[in-house]
Structure formats: structure tokens, C-alpha cells
Design a protein around this motif. Structure first.
Motif, PDB file in Angstrom:
ATOM      1  N   GLY A  38      -7.538   6.042   4.093  1.00 25.59           N
ATOM      2  CA  GLY A  38      -6.860   6.839   3.081  1.00 25.59           C
ATOM      3  C   GLY A  38      -5.782   6.086   2.329  1.00 25.59           C
ATOM      4  N   ALA A  39      -5.461   4.866   2.725  1.00 25.29           N
ATOM      5  CA  ALA A  39      -4.411   4.098   2.049  1.00 25.29           C
ATOM      6  C   ALA A  39      -4.927   3.570   0.717  1.00 25.29           C
ATOM      7  CB  ALA A  39      -3.946   2.946   2.923  1.00 25.29           C
ATOM      8  N   ARG A  40      -3.973   3.360  -0.200  1.00 28.54           N
ATOM      9  CA  ARG A  40      -4.335   2.868  -1.518  1.00 28.54           C
ATOM     10  C   ARG A  40      -3.388   1.722  -1.902  1.00 28.54           C
ATOM     11  NH1 ARG A  40      -5.718   6.608  -6.782  1.00 28.54           N
ATOM     12  NH2 ARG A  40      -6.079   4.915  -8.270  1.00 28.54           N
ATOM     13  N   VAL A  41      -3.952   0.704  -2.551  1.00 28.79           N
ATOM     14  CA  VAL A  41      -3.125  -0.431  -2.943  1.00 28.79           C
ATOM     15  C   VAL A  41      -2.292  -0.054  -4.156  1.00 28.79           C
ATOM     16  CG1 VAL A  41      -4.894  -1.457  -4.439  1.00 28.79           C
ATOM     17  CG2 VAL A  41      -3.136  -2.905  -3.441  1.00 28.79           C
ATOM     18  N   LEU A  42      -1.044  -0.523  -4.171  1.00 30.30           N
ATOM     19  CA  LEU A  42      -0.135  -0.277  -5.284  1.00 30.30           C
ATOM     20  C   LEU A  42      -0.183  -1.440  -6.268  1.00 30.30           C
ATOM     21  CD1 LEU A  42       2.912   1.036  -3.208  1.00 30.30           C
ATOM     22  CD2 LEU A  42       1.212   2.398  -4.446  1.00 30.30           C
ATOM     23  N   ALA A  43       0.410  -1.235  -7.429  1.00 32.44           N
ATOM     24  CA  ALA A  43       0.429  -2.297  -8.446  1.00 32.44           C
ATOM     25  C   ALA A  43       1.199  -3.510  -7.917  1.00 32.44           C
ATOM     26  CB  ALA A  43       1.078  -1.777  -9.725  1.00 32.44           C
ATOM     27  N   PRO A  44       0.601  -4.700  -7.898  1.00 33.71           N
ATOM     28  CA  PRO A  44       1.303  -5.898  -7.408  1.00 33.71           C
ATOM     29  C   PRO A  44       2.537  -6.197  -8.258  1.00 33.71           C
ATOM     30  CG  PRO A  44      -1.054  -6.291  -7.577  1.00 33.71           C
ATOM     31  CD  PRO A  44      -0.789  -5.001  -8.273  1.00 33.71           C
ATOM     32  N   GLN A  45       3.578  -6.696  -7.602  1.00 35.78           N
ATOM     33  CA  GLN A  45       4.828  -7.039  -8.282  1.00 35.78           C
ATOM     34  C   GLN A  45       5.105  -8.527  -8.138  1.00 35.78           C
ATOM     35  OE1 GLN A  45       6.636  -4.652 -10.045  1.00 35.78           O
ATOM     36  NE2 GLN A  45       4.800  -3.433  -9.573  1.00 35.78           N
ATOM     37  N   VAL A  46       5.638  -9.135  -9.206  1.00 37.35           N
ATOM     38  CA  VAL A  46       5.917 -10.577  -9.210  1.00 37.35           C
ATOM     39  C   VAL A  46       7.324 -10.831  -8.696  1.00 37.35           C
ATOM     40  CG1 VAL A  46       6.163 -12.630 -10.650  1.00 37.35           C
ATOM     41  CG2 VAL A  46       4.349 -10.977 -11.129  1.00 37.35           C
ATOM     42  N   SER A  47       7.446 -11.829  -7.833  1.00 39.14           N
ATOM     43  CA  SER A  47       8.763 -12.261  -7.340  1.00 39.14           C
ATOM     44  C   SER A  47       8.955 -13.725  -7.707  1.00 39.14           C
ATOM     45  CB  SER A  47       8.850 -12.086  -5.823  1.00 39.14           C
ATOM     46  OG  SER A  47      10.067 -12.632  -5.333  1.00 39.14           O
ATOM     47  N   ALA A  48       9.884 -13.975  -8.636  1.00 43.00           N
ATOM     48  CA  ALA A  48      10.105 -15.347  -9.099  1.00 43.00           C
ATOM     49  C   ALA A  48      10.926 -16.153  -8.102  1.00 43.00           C
ATOM     50  CB  ALA A  48      10.791 -15.336 -10.466  1.00 43.00           C
ATOM     51  N   ASP A  49      11.878 -15.479  -7.407  1.00 44.04           N
ATOM     52  CA  ASP A  49      12.770 -16.180  -6.483  1.00 44.04           C
ATOM     53  C   ASP A  49      12.983 -15.295  -5.255  1.00 44.04           C
ATOM     54  OD1 ASP A  49      14.649 -17.609  -5.136  1.00 44.04           O
ATOM     55  OD2 ASP A  49      16.147 -17.649  -6.751  1.00 44.04           O
ATOM     56  N   PRO A  50      12.155 -15.455  -4.223  1.00 48.04           N
ATOM     57  CA  PRO A  50      12.258 -14.563  -3.046  1.00 48.04           C
ATOM     58  C   PRO A  50      13.639 -14.561  -2.401  1.00 48.04           C
ATOM     59  CG  PRO A  50      10.226 -15.838  -2.971  1.00 48.04           C
ATOM     60  CD  PRO A  50      11.040 -16.392  -4.098  1.00 48.04           C
ATOM     61  N   GLU A  52       3.816  12.718   2.236  1.00 45.67           N
ATOM     62  CA  GLU A  52       4.683  11.653   1.705  1.00 45.67           C
ATOM     63  C   GLU A  52       3.927  10.334   1.704  1.00 45.67           C
ATOM     64  OE1 GLU A  52       9.207   9.820   2.183  1.00 45.67           O
ATOM     65  OE2 GLU A  52       8.390  11.121   3.760  1.00 45.67           O
ATOM     66  N   ARG A  53       4.074   9.647   0.574  1.00 42.85           N
ATOM     67  CA  ARG A  53       3.488   8.314   0.415  1.00 42.85           C
ATOM     68  C   ARG A  53       4.507   7.443  -0.328  1.00 42.85           C
ATOM     69  NH1 ARG A  53       0.051  10.025   3.365  1.00 42.85           N
ATOM     70  NH2 ARG A  53      -2.222  10.050   3.099  1.00 42.85           N
ATOM     71  N   VAL A  54       4.228   6.174  -0.364  1.00 45.40           N
ATOM     72  CA  VAL A  54       5.036   5.293  -1.207  1.00 45.40           C
ATOM     73  C   VAL A  54       4.541   5.452  -2.636  1.00 45.40           C
ATOM     74  CG1 VAL A  54       5.627   2.898  -1.787  1.00 45.40           C
ATOM     75  CG2 VAL A  54       5.545   3.613   0.603  1.00 45.40           C
ATOM     76  N   ALA A  55       5.460   5.869  -3.526  1.00 46.06           N
ATOM     77  CA  ALA A  55       5.079   6.094  -4.926  1.00 46.06           C
ATOM     78  C   ALA A  55       4.924   4.787  -5.683  1.00 46.06           C
ATOM     79  CB  ALA A  55       6.125   6.975  -5.610  1.00 46.06           C
ATOM     80  N   GLY A  56       5.672   3.772  -5.281  1.00 45.61           N
ATOM     81  CA  GLY A  56       5.587   2.480  -5.946  1.00 45.61           C
ATOM     82  C   GLY A  56       6.678   1.542  -5.471  1.00 45.61           C
ATOM     83  N   ALA A  62      10.148   3.267  -3.359  1.00 46.10           N
ATOM     84  CA  ALA A  62      10.398   4.705  -3.544  1.00 46.10           C
ATOM     85  C   ALA A  62       9.227   5.489  -2.976  1.00 46.10           C
ATOM     86  CB  ALA A  62      10.576   5.033  -5.017  1.00 46.10           C
ATOM     87  N   THR A  63       9.580   6.597  -2.259  1.00 45.23           N
ATOM     88  CA  THR A  63       8.517   7.449  -1.723  1.00 45.23           C
ATOM     89  C   THR A  63       8.406   8.712  -2.560  1.00 45.23           C
ATOM     90  OG1 THR A  63       9.889   8.767  -0.208  1.00 45.23           O
ATOM     91  CG2 THR A  63       9.115   6.589   0.564  1.00 45.23           C
ATOM     92  N   THR A  64       7.286   9.381  -2.382  1.00 42.85           N
ATOM     93  CA  THR A  64       7.052  10.620  -3.152  1.00 42.85           C
ATOM     94  C   THR A  64       7.967  11.745  -2.696  1.00 42.85           C
ATOM     95  OG1 THR A  64       5.288  11.228  -1.597  1.00 42.85           O
ATOM     96  CG2 THR A  64       4.652  10.029  -3.595  1.00 42.85           C
ATOM     97  N   ASP A  65       8.651  11.558  -1.565  1.00 45.77           N
ATOM     98  CA  ASP A  65       9.537  12.588  -1.037  1.00 45.77           C
ATOM     99  C   ASP A  65      10.994  12.333  -1.416  1.00 45.77           C
ATOM    100  OD1 ASP A  65       9.705  15.010   0.227  1.00 45.77           O
ATOM    101  OD2 ASP A  65      10.194  14.133   2.175  1.00 45.77           O
ATOM    102  N   GLY A  66      11.216  11.342  -2.319  1.00 40.00           N
ATOM    103  CA  GLY A  66      12.555  11.117  -2.836  1.00 40.00           C
ATOM    104  C   GLY A  66      13.399  10.159  -2.031  1.00 40.00           C
ATOM    105  N   THR A 123       0.851  -1.191   0.000  1.00 43.47           N
ATOM    106  CA  THR A 123       0.000   0.000   0.000  1.00 43.47           C
ATOM    107  C   THR A 123       0.878   1.229   0.000  1.00 43.47           C
ATOM    108  OG1 THR A 123      -0.098   0.205   2.406  1.00 43.47           O
ATOM    109  CG2 THR A 123      -1.684  -1.291   1.353  1.00 43.47           C
ATOM    110  N   ASP A 124       0.282   2.364  -0.350  1.00 45.92           N
ATOM    111  CA  ASP A 124       1.080   3.591  -0.372  1.00 45.92           C
ATOM    112  C   ASP A 124       1.385   4.108   1.025  1.00 45.92           C
ATOM    113  OD1 ASP A 124      -1.431   4.446   0.315  1.00 45.92           O
ATOM    114  OD2 ASP A 124      -1.576   6.016  -1.225  1.00 45.92           O
ATOM    115  N   PHE A 125       0.865   3.427   2.071  1.00 47.27           N
ATOM    116  CA  PHE A 125       1.228   3.763   3.447  1.00 47.27           C
ATOM    117  C   PHE A 125       2.529   3.080   3.856  1.00 47.27           C
ATOM    118  CE2 PHE A 125      -2.587   5.548   5.967  1.00 47.27           C
ATOM    119  CZ  PHE A 125      -2.863   6.444   4.943  1.00 47.27           C
ATOM    120  N   GLY A 126       3.093   2.257   2.947  1.00 44.57           N
ATOM    121  CA  GLY A 126       4.386   1.660   3.232  1.00 44.57           C
ATOM    122  C   GLY A 126       4.321   0.307   3.915  1.00 44.57           C
ATOM    123  N   TYR A 127       3.224  -0.444   3.770  1.00 51.57           N
ATOM    124  CA  TYR A 127       3.107  -1.788   4.332  1.00 51.57           C
ATOM    125  C   TYR A 127       2.895  -2.788   3.183  1.00 51.57           C
ATOM    126  CZ  TYR A 127       2.731   0.153   9.014  1.00 51.57           C
ATOM    127  OH  TYR A 127       2.991   0.800  10.194  1.00 51.57           O
TER     128      TYR A 127
END
Length: 746
Positions: free
Chosen positions: A629-641, A687-691, A649-653, A600-604
Motif C-alpha cells: 500500500g505504500a507509494r513513492v513520493l516526488a524525489p527531492q534534490v539535495s545539493a549539500d547534505p 495518516e500518511r506522509v503528504a510530502g 509533513a504528514t496528512t494529519d498535520g 515513501t508515504d509510509f515515512g521511510y
């Protein structure tokens, strides 16, 4: 002079009815249905009898089949030679008859094409040892003899079967207005049921099913009919049997080693190939027939990859081909009363035991008559020995010694003829001793026969002993295993779709579509007025697509059912029922075992398997817990954890990279903290998690977007941002501190 008419005038309607009825009765009684006593149709009975008359016993040398067929149609069965020969071939095929009655030499067909047998002028045949069960007691007064079709010969009305052959090999036939479908059974089981019925005449059909567990076909295919249905079939005399092919796994391939009875391997290959041509079996790459003399049935199915579920494929083939076949059961036969009737198991065995008791009684009476006749002759011979000198004198001096001997010693005509025919060498003292011994032996046999004939219990005991002896001599183990299986289920449409690449596009307003291929310019597609692209994901038509809404609920749908990208797509609200006011924020695709990072963009965030996002419920299921107020981010695939790294990355750099293994794997929940964001900035929205993005250790790169600027970081650059989960990370270069999104680009 008036000639008297030798014909009868009757109405055409009456003549047609009479002619058709006569024809119907002929087909029913003399062609299509077996007799409960010997289990044979007339043509089969005549073939077996003709072969025995030709001396074609199991120990004899075989003769040309044309010779046998010629005798059958010339002496007993005035019908076509091809039909007669085909009936003969059927009794010789081990894949058609459970216990073949004829031993055929030459080409007698194959399981692939049972009617591919050679012409009768090329093949040879003789009786199998089992035919002795039908013929052994033929000349012992056990059957009624009737004239053949032209009255020049006599043939048996039935054969004195020592076993209930009607169940052993079964029978198939179509008469007029009725048919018969009797499956074959195991000899030992049937003999055991007969013994049980002799011991307990009150046993029910269900009790007899403890012995006759089910049909026993010539092939080792599994019988999957439930036990209760088998019992019901034997209680009513009608029903059906389901048989299923047997397969194994070899080097990743599926190998079929047994097919249901009367199923042709070539037909199976044709059925599977037809589905492959129709692109309904994309998971199968190749199909081979490797059958040979050592492996009569060996069909090899080659899956397209080792990820294909072979058992699932076979379940589909069972449901859509003859690899699983249903056989109709109709225990219709000619009973002891000469009438056709559908009989239950107890009725069949009871009538056969009545037939067998009558046969054994006739056999014993026949033997008793022969014993008594022989004893009668021996008694006359004994009188002659006691008065040998007088007998010799009468024979030498009298012109007609026969009446004199009959009057002098009170002999019967038969005894006198026997004495007069006795050779001189039989007058020796040693011969007299042999005759006395024979007489003693015959008197003992007569006593035993009389005991058997007068005691029904002892007669049944004799029949049981003979049943046990025949079961031990000719019986074998069951070939068709009885196995409890679930009903075969054809694969659903998605499993039968060809695997093709597609790009799924989700718009801001929740419209979805799928474009062919992975090289798609999603932003360049046309959108409805006021709408634009929100997210895309690369998938295949065989996969499921999952979407997550603003409440953290997940919904899934097959990729191949999505509309084409040529149009604007369709709204997801037509497929799902999200909570009121919810919007669709993210989309993902993968196989059930694909690992996804949900954040989520709240960083969890946490790691989950794609299977956790799928389900059939239109209302979806809660997958990720979102704070206010939290929003789900685009899911990412992990082939080999173990080797993958997650870049946040956060919106604050601020940028942080750490191992995916530091995240927990959950089915649902909030997850753990990914990156540290000050509470004040989080609550104020500064500040939020941008992705998030996933890269593999030692390779890969990401691209950061901040307005018109972008920055690509390779692995060597990303190492500087490595750290522990839930830390603040390092600051990006000036000019990229307002990150809007992050992408994996290599």
C-alpha cells in the motif's frame, strides 16, 4: 624509282595494347615504385646524384635549388621542372621524411601546408649527412652505369646504399594498376633486424618484428595499432596503421601537441569548427591555434565548463576528425629481379642483404684490383731501384728505352711507363723506404680482402660491423610511440545535444512530454480526456530523466528524446515494460552525481545518487522497497547534505525538520524512518506522509497546501519544527492539519 616504306602497318587494337603496355611498364619501373636496393625512385636517385656531382655535400655551401633542378632535368631527367623541384622539396621536409636526405634553406613548406614552399629561385639546398649512406661507395665499382636519356653522359642504375633506405623513409606512389605505400621506420630497429637476419637466416617475419616493432613516422603521434595486427601486416606486406594525436591538460584546457603524419593543423581546426557550427559540440566553448616556432603543434580546445570530461571529448574527436588517422600499408617495390612485387618484411630485408652482399663484394673486388695494380707498379719500381744504374744507362743511351727496359727486366708495359714517369726526386733512398712500407701495407690489405672474399662468414661480419657503425652514427630514438589504446568512440546523440532548459511533465495516466524553459504552467497544458498532471521536474536537454513506478522500479530516458509539450506527449509504456498493473508515480532529473532523497508515504526514505536510477534496461531496475500500500513520493534534490534540511509533513498535520545527513546514502532499499506515524493510523490509512521538501540551512521556505488553504513557512518559522529523525514532530496550526502536498518555494 620506288621508295621503300619505313613504317609498319599493324591493327589499331594491337598498337593501342602495345602502347599502353609500354606506358604502364614505364610508369611502374621508371617513375612510381622504389627499388629495393636504394629505396629511391628514378627522379629521387637522379636528384641525389646530380647534387653530389655539383659538390653539394653536407659540408659544402648550399646552392640555389634552381641550379640543382636545372642539372637534373638537363642531364638526367627530361621532365617538368616543377615536378622535379617538388620531389626535391619532399626529401628536404623533416615533417614528410623521417630521415631527410636534403638540407633545405629557405621556405620549404610547413606541416600546415606542405606545398607552400617558395619557388626554386628563392631557396637553397645541399645534401644532408645521411645522404653519405647512399653515395659513399658510388665510385668504388659498386653500381652499373647506363647512358643518360641523350647518350651524352652516364648515370648510376642505382645507388650503393649502406642501409635499407626503402624502409627508412618509406615511399608513396601510384602506378598503373598498382600502388605503393611504404611507411617510414626507425633506422636502429631496421639495422638490428638486418643483423638478426644475417645471424639467423631462418628467422621469420614475426621474429624480425622483435626488432622492427612498427613504423616510425616523423611526428610523435601515437601508433595505436595492436601488436598482432602489426605482425600480420609485416607477414603479408599489406595492412593499415592507425595513428592518434597526443594531447595534455593545461589549466582546464585540452592542448594537442602532436598530430598524425601528414595531417594539417588547419584541417583539424576546420573539422572541429564545422561540428561546433552544427551545434554538435556544445561542450566546447573555444578553439585556438597557438602553434609557433617553439611549439610547432599547439592546438588549444577550451571546454565550456570544468565539468566537461576532456578525455570523453577527445575520444569523440578521435572518432570524427583526422586527430586519429588510418594509413594504408602496401609494401610494393621493384625487387632485385626488376619486377614489382608486394613483399613481406623478411623478403625485403633478405633481398636488401643480397643487394648489400653483392655491393660489398664488388667494392672489395674493385679495391683488390686497385691494390694489385698498385703492387704491380711498385714491383716494377722496386726492380728499377735494384738496378738503378742500369736503368739510368738505358734511358740515357737508348733511342727507345721502353722496349729495352721491358726486355731487359721482364717488365710489363704499364710498369715501364710508370718507371719512365717517375721523378728524379723519387729515386732517393728515403723514397725507396716509403715504397717498401707502402708495398707491405698493400700486401697486408690484399690478404685481408682475399680472406673476406673467400669467407662468406667473414663477409657477413664486415657487413654487420658497417651496419652497427651506421646505426650508431645516424640512428636516433623512436619518435612514434607504440601505445595500446581502445578504439575511439564517438559520443552518443545525447552528449552532443545543446544544453537547454526543459520542464518534464508526467500525467496521471503515465504520459510524458517536455516543454521548453522552466517557467511552464504544467497544469494549464492540455491533457487527454480523463487525464491530468501528476508531477513535473525541471531539467536540461543533456540530462537523463528517471521515472519510478508503483512497484519501486526505476526507468530512464534522455530528456532530449521526449516529445514536445505542444501535444499530449507519449505513453511511457511505449518506452518501458513495467510489471503488469504498475503505474508511474514519480519523475526526477539530474546529473549522475546529483543527490536525491527518495521517500515513501509510509515515512521511510534514503539518499541516493541519480546515477542509481538510470539504466538501459527497458524493464527498469528495483530502486526503492515499498510496503504493502505504500507509494513513492516526488524525489527531492539535495545539493549539500551537510547544510540541507529535510522537511516532512504528514496528512494529519505533523511537521518535522531534520538534517539530510541523518539519512543513509544507499543505491537501493527501504531506507530509514523519517517521521513517527502511529501504527494504527498507518495501517488504517488515516495518516500518511503528504510530502517531503529540502531547504538549505539559514534560508529557503516551504509552502503547505490543505484544500483551499496554504501556509508559507520561512526559515525562522521552520526552526520551531526542528528535531531528530524518526520523531513525531510538531503540530501545524489549526486549519492546516489535513496537508495534501508540500513544495519548496524559496
Amino acid at each position: 624509282m620506288t621508295l621503300q616504306a619505313n613504317y609498319e602497318q599493324i591493327p589499331l587494337k594491337e598498337y593501342a595494347e602495345r602502347a599502353y603496355l609500354d606506358y604502364s611498364m614505364y610508369v611502374v619501373l621508371d617513375r612510381a615504385l622504389p627499388y629495393v636496393g636504394d629505396g629511391l625512385k628514378p627522379v629521387q636517385r637522379r636528384i641525389i646524384y646530380a647534387m653530389s656531382e655539383l659538390g653539394l655535400a653536407a659540408s659544402a655551401k648550399p646552392k640555389k635549388s634552381a641550379r640543382t633542378v636545372g642539372d637534373v632535368i638537363g642531364k638526367f631527367h627530361p621532365h617538368g621542372d616543377s615536378a622535379c623541384y617538388e620531389a626535391m622539396v619532399l626529401m628536404a621536409q623533416p615533417f614528410s621524411y623521417r630521415y631527410p636526405l636534403i638540407d633545405g634553406q629557405g621556405n620549404f613548406g610547413s606541416p600546415d601546408d606542405p606545398k607552400s614552399f617558395a619557388a626554386m629561385r628563392y631557396t637553397e639546398s645541399k645534401l644532408n649527412p645521411l645522404a653519405e649512406v647512399l653515395l659513399a661507395e658510388l665510385g668504388q665499382g659498386t653500381v652499373d652505369w647506363v647512358p643518360n636519356f641523350d647518350g651524352t653522359l652516364e648515370e648510376p642504375s642505382w645507388l650503393p646504399a649502406r642501409l635499407p633506405h626503402v624502409l627508412l623513409n618509406g615511399s608513396m606512389g601510384i602506378a598503373v594498376g598498382m600502388a605503393t605505400d611504404i611507411p617510414p621506420h626507425n633506422l636502429r630497429e631496421v639495422a638490428s633486424a638486418c643483423i638478426r637476419l644475417l645471424d639467423d637466416p631462418d628467422a621469420t617475419a614475426a621474429d624480425l618484428c622483435e626488432h622492427v616493432r612498427g613504423p616510425d613516422y616523423p611526428t610523435p603521434a601515437e601508433i595505436i595499432t595492436p601488436r598482432n595486427e602489426l605482425v600480420a601486416m609485416y607477414q603479408s606486406g599489406t595492412g593499415s596503421i592507425r595513428a592518434r594525436a597526443v594531447y595534455t591538460h593545461e589549466d582546464g584546457n585540452i592542448v594537442i601537441t602532436a598530430l598524425p603524419h601528414q595531417v594539417s593543423p588547419s584541417k583539424i581546426l576546420e573539422q572541429i569548427a564545422a561540428q561546433m557550427r552544427a551545434k554538435k559540440l556544445p561542450m566546447i566553448e573555444d578553439l585556438r591555434d597557438e602553434s609557433d616556432h617553439e611549439n610547432p603543434i599547439r592546438l588549444v580546445i577550451v571546454p565550456r565548463s570544468n565539468r566537461v570530461d576532456a578525455d570523453e571529448v577527445m575520444q569523440h574527436l578521435f572518432a570524427t576528425t583526422d586527430l586519429e588517422k588510418s594509413f594504408r600499408v602496401n609494401l610494393n617495390m621493384i625487387g632485385l629481379d626488376g619486377r614489382p612485387q608486394v613483399k613481406d618484411l623478411k623478403r625485403i630485408l633478405s633481398e636488401w642483404l643480397t643487394f648489400r652482399i653483392d655491393t660489398v663484394t664488388r667494392r672489395l673486388n674493385h679495391r683488390l684490383a686497385k691494390v694489385e695494380r698498385r703492387l704491380h707498379l711498385l714491383e716494377g719500381l722496386r726492380i728499377a731501384y735494384l738496378n738503378l744504374d742500369e736503368v739510368i744507362r738505358i734511358v740515357r743511351t737508348e733511342d727507345e728505352p721502353k722496349p729495352v727496359l721491358m726486355a731487359r727486366f721482364k717488365l710489363s708495359e704499364e710498369q715501364t711507363d710508370y718507371i719512365l714517369e717517375t721523378k728524379l726526386r723519387q729515386l732517393a733512398r728515403l723514397e725507396e723506404m716509403k715504397i717498401n712500407a707502402e708495398r707491405d701495407q698493400l700486401e697486408e690489405e690484399r690478404a685481408k680482402i682475399n680472406v673476406l672474399l673467400k669467407s662468406p662468414a667473414k663477409l657477413k661480419g664486415l657487413i654487420k660491423e658497417e651496419l652497427r657503425a651506421d646505426a650508431a652514427k645516424y640512428g636516433d630514438d623512436r619518435r612514434s610511440p607504440l601505445v595500446q589504446r581502445e578504439a575511439a568512440q564517438a559520443l552518443d546523440e545525447s552528449a552532443l545535444v545543446a544544453s537547454e532548459p526543459v520542464t518534464v511533465v508526467l500525467s496521471q495516466k503515465g504520459w510524458i512530454r517536455a516543454a521548453k524553459g522552466h517557467d511552464v504552467d504544467a497544469e494549464g497544458l492540455s491533457y487527454r480526456e480523463g487525464d491530468s498532471m501528476l508531477a513535473t521536474v525541471k531539467a536540461r536537454t543533456t540530462q537523463q530523466i528517471a521515472v519510478i513506478d508503483s512497484t519501486g522500479r526505476s526507468y530512464s530516458t534522455p530528456a532530449h528524446t521526449l516529445p514536445s509539450a505542444r501535444g499530449n506527449g507519449e505513453p511511457l509504456t511505449g518506452r518501458f515494460t513495467p510489471p503488469a498493473g504498475a503505474r508511474f508515480d514519480a519523475v526526477a532529473a539530474g546529473d549522475n552525481d546529483t543527490r536525491l532523497i527518495l521517500a515513501t508515504d509510509f515515512g521511510y526514505g534514503f539518499v541516493t545518487r541519480f546515477e542509481a536510477l538510470t539504466g538501459r534496461n527497458k524493464a527498469g531496475k528495483q530502486i526503492i522497497t515499498l510496503g504493502d500500500g505504500a507509494r513513492v513520493l516526488a524525489p527531492q534534490v539535495s545539493a549539500d547534505p551537510a547544510r540541507d534540511r529535510i522537511v516532512v509533513a504528514t496528512t494529519d498535520g505533523h511537521l518535522l525538520m531534520f538534517s539530510v545527513a541523518e539519512l543513509p546514502e544507499l543505491d537501493k532499499g527501504k531506507g530509514n524512518k523519517l517521521i513517527e506515524i502511529p501504527k494504527a493510523k498507518l495501517s488504517s490509512g488515516d495518516e500518511r506522509v503528504a510530502g517531503v521538501a529540502v531547504v538549505t540551512e539559514g534560508k529557503g521556505e516551504i509552502t503547505l497546501y490543505a484544500g483551499q488553504r496554504k501556509l508559507t513557512l520561512r526559515w525562522a518559522d521552520l526552526v520551531e519544527y526542528g528535531g531528530n529523525r524518526a520523531t513525531r514532530g510538531n503540530v501545524l496550526p489549526r486549519g492546516l492539519r489535513r496537508v495534501e502536498r508540500i513544495e519548496t518555494t524559496g
